[in-house]
Design a protein around this motif. Sequence first.
Motif, PDB file in Angstrom:
ATOM      1  N   GLN A 404      13.552  -2.944   1.022  1.00 24.69           N
ATOM      2  CA  GLN A 404      13.844  -1.910   2.010  1.00 24.69           C
ATOM      3  C   GLN A 404      13.950  -0.520   1.380  1.00 24.69           C
ATOM      4  O   GLN A 404      13.738   0.484   2.048  1.00 24.69           O
ATOM      5  N   GLY A 405      14.283  -0.489   0.095  1.00 31.68           N
ATOM      6  CA  GLY A 405      14.451   0.805  -0.557  1.00 31.68           C
ATOM      7  C   GLY A 405      13.186   1.636  -0.618  1.00 31.68           C
ATOM      8  O   GLY A 405      13.252   2.843  -0.883  1.00 31.68           O
ATOM      9  N   ARG A 406      12.049   1.004  -0.404  1.00 25.74           N
ATOM     10  CA  ARG A 406      10.775   1.726  -0.495  1.00 25.74           C
ATOM     11  C   ARG A 406      10.162   2.010   0.877  1.00 25.74           C
ATOM     12  O   ARG A 406       9.001   2.408   0.970  1.00 25.74           O
ATOM     13  N   LEU A 407      10.949   1.804   1.926  1.00 25.67           N
ATOM     14  CA  LEU A 407      10.453   2.085   3.273  1.00 25.67           C
ATOM     15  C   LEU A 407      10.007   3.534   3.418  1.00 25.67           C
ATOM     16  O   LEU A 407       8.993   3.826   4.064  1.00 25.67           O
ATOM     17  N   HIS A 408      10.774   4.441   2.827  1.00 25.55           N
ATOM     18  CA  HIS A 408      10.424   5.860   2.950  1.00 25.55           C
ATOM     19  C   HIS A 408       9.061   6.143   2.340  1.00 25.55           C
ATOM     20  O   HIS A 408       8.263   6.915   2.887  1.00 25.55           O
ATOM     21  N   ASP A 409       8.780   5.514   1.194  1.00 26.88           N
ATOM     22  CA  ASP A 409       7.489   5.741   0.542  1.00 26.88           C
ATOM     23  C   ASP A 409       6.338   5.178   1.375  1.00 26.88           C
ATOM     24  O   ASP A 409       5.274   5.786   1.479  1.00 26.88           O
ATOM     25  N   LEU A 410       6.557   4.012   1.985  1.00 27.75           N
ATOM     26  CA  LEU A 410       5.516   3.447   2.837  1.00 27.75           C
ATOM     27  C   LEU A 410       5.290   4.338   4.059  1.00 27.75           C
ATOM     28  O   LEU A 410       4.151   4.585   4.469  1.00 27.75           O
ATOM     29  N   ALA A 411       6.390   4.835   4.629  1.00 25.31           N
ATOM     30  CA  ALA A 411       6.273   5.758   5.763  1.00 25.31           C
ATOM     31  C   ALA A 411       5.490   7.008   5.356  1.00 25.31           C
ATOM     32  O   ALA A 411       4.697   7.543   6.145  1.00 25.31           O
ATOM     33  N   ARG A 412       5.680   7.456   4.123  1.00 25.38           N
ATOM     34  CA  ARG A 412       4.959   8.630   3.625  1.00 25.38           C
ATOM     35  C   ARG A 412       3.455   8.375   3.598  1.00 25.38           C
ATOM     36  O   ARG A 412       2.657   9.274   3.906  1.00 25.38           O
ATOM     37  N   PHE A 413       3.039   7.159   3.241  1.00 21.81           N
ATOM     38  CA  PHE A 413       1.608   6.832   3.249  1.00 21.81           C
ATOM     39  C   PHE A 413       1.015   7.013   4.647  1.00 21.81           C
ATOM     40  O   PHE A 413      -0.103   7.505   4.800  1.00 21.81           O
ATOM     41  N   PHE A 414       1.762   6.584   5.656  1.00 23.78           N
ATOM     42  CA  PHE A 414       1.293   6.734   7.035  1.00 23.78           C
ATOM     43  C   PHE A 414       1.291   8.208   7.448  1.00 23.78           C
ATOM     44  O   PHE A 414       0.360   8.689   8.092  1.00 23.78           O
ATOM     45  N   ASP A 415       2.360   8.906   7.070  1.00 21.40           N
ATOM     46  CA  ASP A 415       2.520  10.293   7.495  1.00 21.40           C
ATOM     47  C   ASP A 415       1.455  11.199   6.887  1.00 21.40           C
ATOM     48  O   ASP A 415       1.042  12.190   7.506  1.00 21.40           O
ATOM     49  N   HIS A 417      -1.545  10.041   5.978  1.00 20.86           N
ATOM     50  CA  HIS A 417      -2.833   9.450   6.349  1.00 20.86           C
ATOM     51  C   HIS A 417      -3.556   8.783   5.190  1.00 20.86           C
ATOM     52  O   HIS A 417      -4.761   8.530   5.278  1.00 20.86           O
ATOM     53  N   LEU A 418      -2.843   8.502   4.118  1.00 13.59           N
ATOM     54  CA  LEU A 418      -3.441   7.694   3.054  1.00 13.59           C
ATOM     55  C   LEU A 418      -3.680   6.269   3.543  1.00 13.59           C
ATOM     56  O   LEU A 418      -4.578   5.579   3.067  1.00 13.59           O
ATOM     57  N   VAL A 419      -2.849   5.837   4.504  1.00 12.87           N
ATOM     58  CA  VAL A 419      -3.008   4.527   5.125  1.00 12.87           C
ATOM     59  C   VAL A 419      -3.240   4.740   6.616  1.00 12.87           C
ATOM     60  O   VAL A 419      -2.498   5.485   7.271  1.00 12.87           O
ATOM     61  N   LEU A 420      -4.268   4.102   7.153  1.00 12.54           N
ATOM     62  CA  LEU A 420      -4.645   4.246   8.556  1.00 12.54           C
ATOM     63  C   LEU A 420      -4.434   2.924   9.287  1.00 12.54           C
ATOM     64  O   LEU A 420      -4.538   1.853   8.694  1.00 12.54           O
ATOM     65  N   THR A 421      -4.157   3.030  10.587  1.00  9.98           N
ATOM     66  CA  THR A 421      -3.860   1.852  11.413  1.00  9.98           C
ATOM     67  C   THR A 421      -5.039   1.527  12.325  1.00  9.98           C
ATOM     68  O   THR A 421      -5.645   2.424  12.924  1.00  9.98           O
TER      69      THR A 421
END
Length: 456
Positions: A404-415, A417-421
């Motif tokens: 859970q400590g890395r949730l912010h970093d994963l959210a950053r990927f989405f924010d 656009h390095l990761v697309l849905t």
Amino acid sequence: MAAADSEFLKSFYQALSDRPLDPVDDQRVYVPLYEDRNSAPTDPVDELQATIEWSAVDSAQLFSGFRGTGKSTELRRLKRGLEKKGGCLVVLCDMKDYLNMTTAVDVSDFLLAAAGAFGEAMARDATPGGDKVLHEGYWTRCWAFLTRTRVDLSEVGLGVKGVGSGVEAGAQIKLNLKNDPTFRQVLQDRLKGHLGALVKDVHEFFGECIVALRRKHKNEELRVVLLLDSVEQIRGTSINATEVAAALETLFEGHADKLRIPSLHVVYTVPPWLKIKAPGVAGLYSNAQTIPCVKVRHQNGQQCNAGLKSLEQIVEKRGDWKRLLGDQEALDELLLASGGYLRDLFRLLQTVLRLSRHDGLPAQPRILELALAEVRNSYLPIANDDARWLQRIHTTKGAELDGQGRLHDLARFFDTHLVLTYRNGAEWVAVHPLVAEHVEKQVATLVAREGGDVAS
């Protein structure tokens, strides 16, 4: 370059401007992406509309998507669809006009902004009768509430003695709420002890508006709908990003009950990372929908011809791509590189147009290479730890998360656009095609240098 070619490039460039479209007023360039079930298995807007039409009394829904995927355009389609069906009065508000997009938002100032935006929309919209419906907007009423509950704001220049009228004070509250961080922080602090009363006052304001609108339209079953756009654009700076994201999470997860407004149907736009940082948040609302990117490849990596065709139609309605690019292969290269992310597709095309202004048409292969490199560079550099993680996501097509400590970093990927849905019914993710090869090479270099493996 011939004058005709120069004018063509300019016209095409301007047609690619990044702006919300109205499906009716902008029919010349609007493409209904969700009509083809081969490229889009579901229509998120239709699901939002069904929830509004079928909910007995009220509803609160979340609507997310990356900036530049057409979310604001689809909100306008929702508004048109509800109004065409009849029995609905729809108010669309852009929250950029009421909230600061780079500072933490609290439930108190969010509710004030929502009520203020709704009141102003009622006052300027001739359809619901304007000021004949509302005797006062919420900003004036807000000052009365603060006075009644003895909330002291004199230290930030808003006190009873310093303000001539409730109208003037209300105008100051609106202005300061957006533009003065100190005022907003003091207001949040002062309202903490009065949150229950504030929620009650805001809900009563909406209730009185709804009663007045139903009376004016002589329809006791009238559904009043509020669409709040641009909330997903609230993001911090490099200094306060974590704080701002945490505040949004608290707002939509911790105060979901306060955001459900009696007798009102409301749609809140939220960032796509919210469901990652707050798992289960969708269950707190009537419905939650996401605008995915247009699928240019299937999850197994094969090209998605239906998605490519949809993107081709979007480009075709804005300019003669054959005159610009020459052949289908060149167009497909740009479509695939965009990852189906409309904003980047437009950026790629605009870059090709700029680079072609001193060359002949169609654009030469080197121009395409330069355009791809220019847009790719906007995503670089990528930290080594991020590259390892992105490579895992690229391989698994899943939002890999170590704790859970890395949730912010994963959210950053989405924010960023390095990761697309994407969606095939089930949702899946992929690393942006513009950087996927770069990530792969970066990780290979790290593995060779460190003698480790990709996952380490």
